[in-house]
Structure formats: structure tokens, C-alpha cells
Design a protein around this motif. Structure first.
Motif, PDB file in Angstrom:
ATOM      1  N   LEU A 173     -80.886  32.608 -14.938  1.00 48.72           N
ATOM      2  CA  LEU A 173     -79.424  32.627 -15.004  1.00 48.72           C
ATOM      3  C   LEU A 173     -78.822  32.403 -13.618  1.00 48.72           C
ATOM      4  CD1 LEU A 173     -79.116  35.760 -17.315  1.00 48.72           C
ATOM      5  CD2 LEU A 173     -78.715  33.374 -17.992  1.00 48.72           C
ATOM      6  N   PRO A 174     -77.607  31.899 -13.546  1.00 52.07           N
ATOM      7  CA  PRO A 174     -76.979  31.684 -12.234  1.00 52.07           C
ATOM      8  C   PRO A 174     -76.714  33.003 -11.515  1.00 52.07           C
ATOM      9  CG  PRO A 174     -75.386  31.341 -13.989  1.00 52.07           C
ATOM     10  CD  PRO A 174     -76.723  31.477 -14.656  1.00 52.07           C
ATOM     11  N   HIS A 175     -76.921  33.001 -10.217  1.00 53.14           N
ATOM     12  CA  HIS A 175     -76.632  34.202  -9.423  1.00 53.14           C
ATOM     13  C   HIS A 175     -76.349  33.775  -7.989  1.00 53.14           C
ATOM     14  CE1 HIS A 175     -80.438  34.391  -7.102  1.00 53.14           C
ATOM     15  NE2 HIS A 175     -80.954  33.807  -8.164  1.00 53.14           N
ATOM     16  N   ARG A 176     -75.736  34.700  -7.211  1.00 53.67           N
ATOM     17  CA  ARG A 176     -75.344  34.399  -5.832  1.00 53.67           C
ATOM     18  C   ARG A 176     -75.961  35.378  -4.836  1.00 53.67           C
ATOM     19  NH1 ARG A 176     -68.960  34.594  -6.160  1.00 53.67           N
ATOM     20  NH2 ARG A 176     -69.523  36.663  -6.949  1.00 53.67           N
ATOM     21  N   TRP A 177     -76.973  36.120  -5.250  1.00 55.37           N
ATOM     22  CA  TRP A 177     -77.474  37.236  -4.461  1.00 55.37           C
ATOM     23  C   TRP A 177     -77.901  36.826  -3.052  1.00 55.37           C
ATOM     24  CZ3 TRP A 177     -77.020  41.977  -3.538  1.00 55.37           C
ATOM     25  CH2 TRP A 177     -78.022  42.782  -3.014  1.00 55.37           C
ATOM     26  N   LYS A 178     -78.821  35.899  -2.946  1.00 57.28           N
ATOM     27  CA  LYS A 178     -79.326  35.503  -1.625  1.00 57.28           C
ATOM     28  C   LYS A 178     -78.212  34.908  -0.781  1.00 57.28           C
ATOM     29  CE  LYS A 178     -83.050  32.784   0.518  1.00 57.28           C
ATOM     30  NZ  LYS A 178     -84.225  31.918   0.219  1.00 57.28           N
ATOM     31  N   ALA A 179     -77.435  34.019  -1.366  1.00 59.68           N
ATOM     32  CA  ALA A 179     -76.341  33.383  -0.632  1.00 59.68           C
ATOM     33  C   ALA A 179     -75.304  34.413  -0.193  1.00 59.68           C
ATOM     34  CB  ALA A 179     -75.679  32.306  -1.495  1.00 59.68           C
ATOM     35  N   GLU A 180     -75.044  35.405  -1.038  1.00 57.99           N
ATOM     36  CA  GLU A 180     -74.052  36.432  -0.709  1.00 57.99           C
ATOM     37  C   GLU A 180     -74.539  37.299   0.441  1.00 57.99           C
ATOM     38  OE1 GLU A 180     -70.412  38.148  -0.806  1.00 57.99           O
ATOM     39  OE2 GLU A 180     -71.069  36.400  -1.933  1.00 57.99           O
ATOM     40  N   LEU A 181     -75.818  37.651   0.432  1.00 62.29           N
ATOM     41  CA  LEU A 181     -76.361  38.434   1.536  1.00 62.29           C
ATOM     42  C   LEU A 181     -76.253  37.672   2.850  1.00 62.29           C
ATOM     43  CD1 LEU A 181     -79.596  39.977  -0.039  1.00 62.29           C
ATOM     44  CD2 LEU A 181     -77.478  41.176   0.540  1.00 62.29           C
ATOM     45  N   MET A 182     -76.619  36.401   2.820  1.00 65.22           N
ATOM     46  CA  MET A 182     -76.537  35.580   4.031  1.00 65.22           C
ATOM     47  C   MET A 182     -75.099  35.488   4.530  1.00 65.22           C
ATOM     48  SD  MET A 182     -79.223  32.578   2.877  1.00 65.22           S
ATOM     49  CE  MET A 182     -79.008  31.611   4.374  1.00 65.22           C
ATOM     50  N   ALA A 183     -74.164  35.348   3.602  1.00 57.64           N
ATOM     51  CA  ALA A 183     -72.758  35.230   3.981  1.00 57.64           C
ATOM     52  C   ALA A 183     -72.254  36.541   4.594  1.00 57.64           C
ATOM     53  CB  ALA A 183     -71.922  34.856   2.761  1.00 57.64           C
ATOM     54  N   ILE A 184     -72.656  37.671   4.026  1.00 59.22           N
ATOM     55  CA  ILE A 184     -72.241  38.975   4.567  1.00 59.22           C
ATOM     56  C   ILE A 184     -72.770  39.152   5.978  1.00 59.22           C
ATOM     57  CG2 ILE A 184     -72.551  41.475   4.344  1.00 59.22           C
ATOM     58  CD1 ILE A 184     -72.487  41.073   1.289  1.00 59.22           C
ATOM     59  N   PHE A 185     -74.029  38.827   6.195  1.00 62.09           N
ATOM     60  CA  PHE A 185     -74.612  38.970   7.531  1.00 62.09           C
ATOM     61  C   PHE A 185     -73.914  38.047   8.536  1.00 62.09           C
ATOM     62  CE2 PHE A 185     -78.837  40.255   5.387  1.00 62.09           C
ATOM     63  CZ  PHE A 185     -78.398  41.563   5.266  1.00 62.09           C
ATOM     64  N   GLN A 186     -73.495  36.871   8.072  1.00 67.95           N
ATOM     65  CA  GLN A 186     -72.793  35.944   8.964  1.00 67.95           C
ATOM     66  C   GLN A 186     -71.392  36.443   9.299  1.00 67.95           C
ATOM     67  OE1 GLN A 186     -72.977  32.193   6.888  1.00 67.95           O
ATOM     68  NE2 GLN A 186     -75.151  31.872   7.356  1.00 67.95           N
TER      69      GLN A 186
END
Length: 298
Positions: free
Chosen positions: A263-276
Motif C-alpha cells: 500500500l502507499p505510504h510516506r514513512w521513510k520520506a517523512e522521516l527524511m523530511a523531518i530530519f532535514q
């Protein structure tokens, strides 16, 4: 250790901010309104969880140049991380309960949870507790259309089918129910739907999800906190955690299982964005190693 009466008195946000400034915290005039708003809206005691590790334990002073903006950034990162965690585990909760309900309904009947023979109870969780919890949650959900529809048309069995109760009960119930399934074949068939061929690993992983979700949903701090649960290493997939109680360990579990759902998810991308967005906060404070995006499970 001898106990003494509690003698501390409450302080206003203005008094607390002055106390922090007296201890060396940098608060520029332009940011003072934001600092006071933060102390009022978040609370000094909660904010202390984001600064106590930098304060000198002997003098109670902040390091030279340490600013309130740094504390606020740490608090905001943690808030965003909780929101992302809840969203990701919400996707997994629905997937896991759907897989369990569908598999067990097909193999044992839509009312499999009433069949005591398929369970091996423990001291911590028995069939009586399972049924009682389902009864309570269904009773609370009697106003929902799909529950009312069942009771309007049926009185035997006395509870709705599995796919209906799955919309009523908590994720924790599914985790505990998986743990007491008697047949290893049932357990393995469910875990393999999520790419895990070791029942013990999957059992510890879904328990981890319930604990982390509860921490996030109840506004618990994630930054610099060791979780009260340790997901098992999944060695055959190369997944080994240096600290099994780190947020990184739980985050890896979340990502691995999300990928398996398809299923679609944003977990990895969201973590990277938060750290940035918060470059002054090191991912290592959450247990993330260098090059974590290329580690097994990611």
C-alpha cells in the motif's frame, strides 16, 4: 533514601523564563514572545524533557550560547515525529487486523474468536478476557450502522462476525490474540503475509507497534527516549539492532512491514523530511545510525 516533603512552588511562565535566562539560556528579545507562548502552551515541565540533557548537573547552567530556539526545535521535531508515527502505524493496524480476520475466518469460520480450541491461553491473556473485551467494545459500538445491522437480523451467534468486530476492537487486542493462537500454522500464515517467516519475530514486532502507537497517541516523548519494548532482530533479513529499544528499531519495523503491505505510504520520506527540517537535531539521538536509509529493512 529518606523521603522529605515536597516544597516546590508553582512558577508563572514569566518567572520560569527568567529562571532559565539566569541559568544561561539565550533568549533574544525578538523571540521572547514565542518562548512565553511555548511555556504557556506546552508547559515548562514538558519542555524540560528537551533540555535537561544539556544542563550541567552540578551548576544547572546551560552551555554557552544555547538558545530557546534550540529547545523549541527539539520539541517540534518530536511533535512531528509522533504525528508521522501515528499515521504510519494506522496503516499497519488496519492491514494486520484485516489479514488476521480474513485468514482466521476462512480457516476456522467468521466467528473463530468463539472457538476456544484454536487458542492456547496464557496467564496474561485468556480466552475469557478476549471474549469479554470483544463484548465490551461491540456494546460501545452498538450505534454504528454495521453493528446495528447484524443485531437487527441475527441473534445467533450472539456477536457479529470477525470482519465486523475488527472495526470495533483495539490494535492491542489483535496483538494479544495473535500471541495465543494455538496452531503454529495459523501464526506463520499470517506473519508470512507481511514478509516475516519467523513467528516469534512477527509477534514481537506487532507488540512493538501497539506500544509505540500508544506512546505517540498519548503525547509521549520519542526523542532521546528508550522505548519500553524491544522488537526482535530478524537475522534472516539482515535486520539487527544495536539498541533494540531505540526509536530507530521501531521505525525499521514500521518501514519493513509497510513495504510488505504493497500500500502507499510516506514513512521513510517523512522521516527524511523531518530530519532535514531540524538539522540541529542529530538522528543519532533517536538511534538512527549513519547511512540508515541503506540499512536492511529500509
Amino acid at each position: 533514601m529518606a523521603k522529605v516533603p515536597f516544597t516546590k512552588v508553582a512558577a508563572t511562565p514569566e518567572q520560569l523564563l527568567q529562571k532559565l535566562k539566569d541559568r544561561g539560556l539565550v533568549v533574544l528579545p525578538a523571540t521572547e514572545p514565542k518562548a512565553l507562548a511555548c511555556l504557556r502552551g506546552v508547559g515548562g515541565y514538558r519542555l524540560k524533557g528537551y533540555w535537561f540533557h544539556v544542563v550541567d548537573p552540578a551548576t544547572k547552567r546551560f552551555p554557552a550560547g544555547y538558545s530557546f530556539e534550540q529547545i523549541a526545535a527539539r520539541c517540534e521535531l518530536d511533535r512531528e515525529l509522533r504525528a508521522a508515527t501515528i499515521e504510519a502505524i494506522d496503516r499497519l493496524e488496519v492491514a494486520i487486523r484485516s489479514v488476521m480476520a480474513n485468514y482466521l475466518s476462512l480457516r476456522h469460520s467468521p466467528h473463530w474468536f468463539l472457538n476456544t480450541a484454536i487458542f492456547k491461553p496464557t496467564r496474561d491473556w485468556g480466552v475469557g478476557q478476549l471474549i469479554r473485551k470483544i463484548e465490551e467494545e461491540v456494546r460501545r459500538a452498538e450505534g454504528k450502522r454495521f453493528v446495528a445491522h447484524y443485531f437487527n437480523r441475527h441473534d445467533d451467534p450472539y456477536l457479529p462476525p470477525s470482519w465486523s468486530i475488527s472495526e470495533c476492537v483495539t490494535f492491542g487486542l489483535w496483538s494479544r490474540t495473535y500471541a495465543i493462537l494455538r496452531d503454529a500454522q495459523d501464526k506463520k500464515a499470517i506473519s508470512k503475509r507481511f514478509g516475516v517467516d519467523q513467528v516469534e519475530v512477527f509477534q514481537s514486532w506487532i507488540h512493538t507497534l501497539t506500544v509505540v502507537r500508544n506512546v505517540a497517541a498519548h503525547h509521549g516523548q520519542l526523542l532521546r527516549v528508550r522505548l519500553g519494548v524491544a522488537p526482535a532482530n530478524y537475522k534472516s533479513a539482515g535486520i539487527r539492532f544495536a539498541d533494540q529499544k531505540s526509536f530507530y528499531a521501531a521505525a525499521t519495523v514500521v518501514h519493513f512491514l509497510l513495504v510488505q503491505t504493497g500500500l502507499p505510504h510516506r514513512w521513510k520520506a517523512e522521516l527524511m523530511a523531518i530530519f532535514q527540517r531540524y538539522p540541529d537535531v542529530e538522528p543519532a539521538e533517536l538511534g538512527f545510525p549513519g547511512g540508515w536509509t541503506a540499512q536492511p529493512g529500509w
